[in-house]
Write a protein that holds these residues in place. Structure first.
Motif, PDB file in Angstrom:
ATOM      1  N   SER A 142       0.809  -1.236   0.000  1.00  0.00           N
ATOM      2  CA  SER A 142       0.000   0.000   0.000  1.00  0.00           C
ATOM      3  C   SER A 142       0.836   1.276   0.000  1.00  0.00           C
ATOM      4  O   SER A 142       0.310   2.349   0.244  1.00  0.00           O
ATOM      5  N   SER A 143       2.143   1.149  -0.256  1.00  0.00           N
ATOM      6  CA  SER A 143       3.010   2.325  -0.250  1.00  0.00           C
ATOM      7  C   SER A 143       3.219   2.790  -1.694  1.00  0.00           C
ATOM      8  O   SER A 143       4.093   2.282  -2.411  1.00  0.00           O
ATOM      9  N   LEU A 144       2.419   3.765  -2.125  1.00  0.00           N
ATOM     10  CA  LEU A 144       2.428   4.220  -3.510  1.00  0.00           C
ATOM     11  C   LEU A 144       3.175   5.538  -3.655  1.00  0.00           C
ATOM     12  O   LEU A 144       3.217   6.344  -2.732  1.00  0.00           O
ATOM     13  N   ASP A 145       3.745   5.729  -4.834  1.00  0.00           N
ATOM     14  CA  ASP A 145       4.222   7.063  -5.210  1.00  0.00           C
ATOM     15  C   ASP A 145       4.005   7.214  -6.706  1.00  0.00           C
ATOM     16  O   ASP A 145       3.725   6.235  -7.418  1.00  0.00           O
ATOM     17  N   GLU A 146       4.120   8.432  -7.205  1.00  0.00           N
ATOM     18  CA  GLU A 146       3.761   8.705  -8.594  1.00  0.00           C
ATOM     19  C   GLU A 146       4.604   7.874  -9.565  1.00  0.00           C
ATOM     20  O   GLU A 146       4.091   7.348 -10.559  1.00  0.00           O
ATOM     21  N   GLU A 147       5.906   7.742  -9.294  1.00  0.00           N
ATOM     22  CA  GLU A 147       6.785   7.015 -10.201  1.00  0.00           C
ATOM     23  C   GLU A 147       6.407   5.534 -10.258  1.00  0.00           C
ATOM     24  O   GLU A 147       6.435   4.921 -11.335  1.00  0.00           O
ATOM     25  N   LEU A 148       6.066   4.955  -9.113  1.00  0.00           N
ATOM     26  CA  LEU A 148       5.662   3.557  -9.095  1.00  0.00           C
ATOM     27  C   LEU A 148       4.382   3.336  -9.894  1.00  0.00           C
ATOM     28  O   LEU A 148       4.286   2.401 -10.694  1.00  0.00           O
ATOM     29  N   VAL A 149       3.396   4.201  -9.687  1.00  0.00           N
ATOM     30  CA  VAL A 149       2.117   4.049 -10.386  1.00  0.00           C
ATOM     31  C   VAL A 149       2.314   4.234 -11.887  1.00  0.00           C
ATOM     32  O   VAL A 149       1.857   3.423 -12.705  1.00  0.00           O
ATOM     33  N   ALA A 150       3.022   5.309 -12.278  1.00  0.00           N
ATOM     34  CA  ALA A 150       3.240   5.592 -13.699  1.00  0.00           C
ATOM     35  C   ALA A 150       4.067   4.478 -14.345  1.00  0.00           C
ATOM     36  O   ALA A 150       3.764   4.035 -15.466  1.00  0.00           O
TER      37      ALA A 150
END
Length: 395
Positions: A142-150
């Motif tokens: 559950s630890s998201l950041d923009e780079e991971l999602v993109a």
């Protein structure tokens, strides 16, 4: 949204926490996922039932989280000690409420029904983009950041392009999965709260000479209660040695086995505390991100149209570019082509006009074929047949 929609959920669902992947492993997993999935070309027979299940689970999650929050507040008012995960919920409940509001506003039923649905287990009838969000949350704890999602979305699209509607649904689906995980973590939070009450009751019965029976002699089934009971024994001021002797006797397990059980339970609770912190932090991120920039960053349609031979598309404002993309989406919905084929066809026409040295500079722009006089030519190429209503509107 149980762990598998084809199976009945257990009374207390496990938190969404699988093996934590590195970025490179995540990209590989996204590509593998895209290669395995299949979507329904038409409305799937099970879709209606799954749609209802999807909405009902979300509403159930909202109610469950609200109930958990009220119970934790009651514990605080009663002066009971609360764990770190409960503190996260109390301090950030307004963040959770905001997520629930945004989900309701951003996912109307008509939009949800348009999303491509899976025909592959375990998510038959669920939106394809739901599984994408689910896998990303599970393998990042559950630890998201923009780079991971993109990066995850881009890796997925190396194999299978997503529709524009699916790209816009990514933040909604991520919110839904985080809410699902929060519901599960709240279930374990309430279990710990109840275990403390039961432990205090059992300890009082022991001290008064009563039986003070444990609900189960199975260590796995009552590990939370056993750990809490040991903590209460330490805090009570009673003879700890005598209390532990009674516990060992009643469980019929060795001291070493009980100690191992307690260590495992402590590790589980620590992991849950990390997970709930990650959930709240990721919810904050989803609210803070500029999703219009994210969309254009990962949209294959946008990348194709930016190759506009006239060089005009890239210089337009967002609203105009979005209008072009909506035309691509509209054409794809009404002919047997996907969005990338539509955008590529418009780009091919403009590129051909430039190569042939046309005197009409408008034909060098992709927009000429998407929204202007070149539209009939594009429609003929795509074998697109306007609906009766569309023909009447054009007349």
């Amino acid at each position: 949204m149980p762990s598998s929609p084809t199976d009945k959920s257990p009374p207390l669902d496990a938190p969404l926490r699988g093996d934590t992947y590195s970025a490179e492993h995540l990209w590989g997993h996204a590509e593998q996922l895209a290669g395995q999935e299949q979507i329904a070309r038409k409305k799937h027979a099970r879709s209606g039932a799954v749609d209802r299940q999807f909405v009902e689970r979300f509403e159930s999650n909202c109610l469950y989280i609200a109930t958990a929050y009220q119970k934790v507040i009651e514990s605080v008012r009663a002066g009971d000690p609360i764990a770190t995960d409960a503190e996260w919920l109390i301090d950030n409940y307004y963040v959770v409420e905001e997520q629930l509001r945004e989900i309701r506003e951003d996912l109307p039923g008509s939009y949800y029904r348009e999303l491509p649905k899976l025909t592959t287990p375990p998510w038959v009838g669920y939106p394809r983009v739901w599984e994408l969000a689910y896998e990303l949350v599970v393998h990042t704890d559950s630890s998201l950041d923009e780079e991971l999602v993109a990066g995850f979305v881009s890796a997925y699209q190396q194999v299978t392009p997503l529709t524009s509607g699916e790209l816009w649904a990514i933040p909604i689906m991520l919110r839904l999965v985080l809410v699902e995980n929060l519901r599960r973590l709240c279930g374990h939070m309430l279990l710990t709260r109840q275990a403390r009450k039961d432990a205090q009751r059992i300890l009082e019965e022991w001290q008064s000479g009563g039986a003070g029976k444990l609900p189960s002699a199975d260590l796995e089934e009552c590990s939370t209660l056993v750990m809490t009971l040991i903590e209460c024994l330490r805090d009570s001021g009673a003879d700890y040695g005598v209390g532990m002797h009674q516990l060992v006797e009643r469980l019929g397990q060795s001291q070493e086995e009980i100690d191992l059980c307690v260590r495992h339970e402590q590790q589980r609770l620590a992991a849950n505390q990390v997970s709930i912190g990650n959930v709240i932090t990721s919810m904050r991120l989803l609210t803070a991100l500029d999703w219009t920039l994210f969309f254009e960053r990962v949209s294959i349609i946008d990348q194709l149209l930016r190759r506009d031979p006239a060089g005009v598309y890239s210089s337009m404002d967002f609203a105009t570019r979005d209008h072009y993309r909506h035309q691509v989406e509209h054409l794809a919905k009404n002919c047997d082509r996907d969005e990338t084929e539509i955008a590529s066809a418009a780009l091919d026409f403009a590129t051909r006009a430039k190569r042939q040295g046309t005197h009409d500079s408008r034909q060098l722009h992709v927009g000429y074929f998407l929204i202007d006089d070149g539209r009939p030519e594009l429609e003929r190429e795509l074998r697109y047949r306007p609906s009766l209503r569309e023909r009447l509107t054009r007349l």
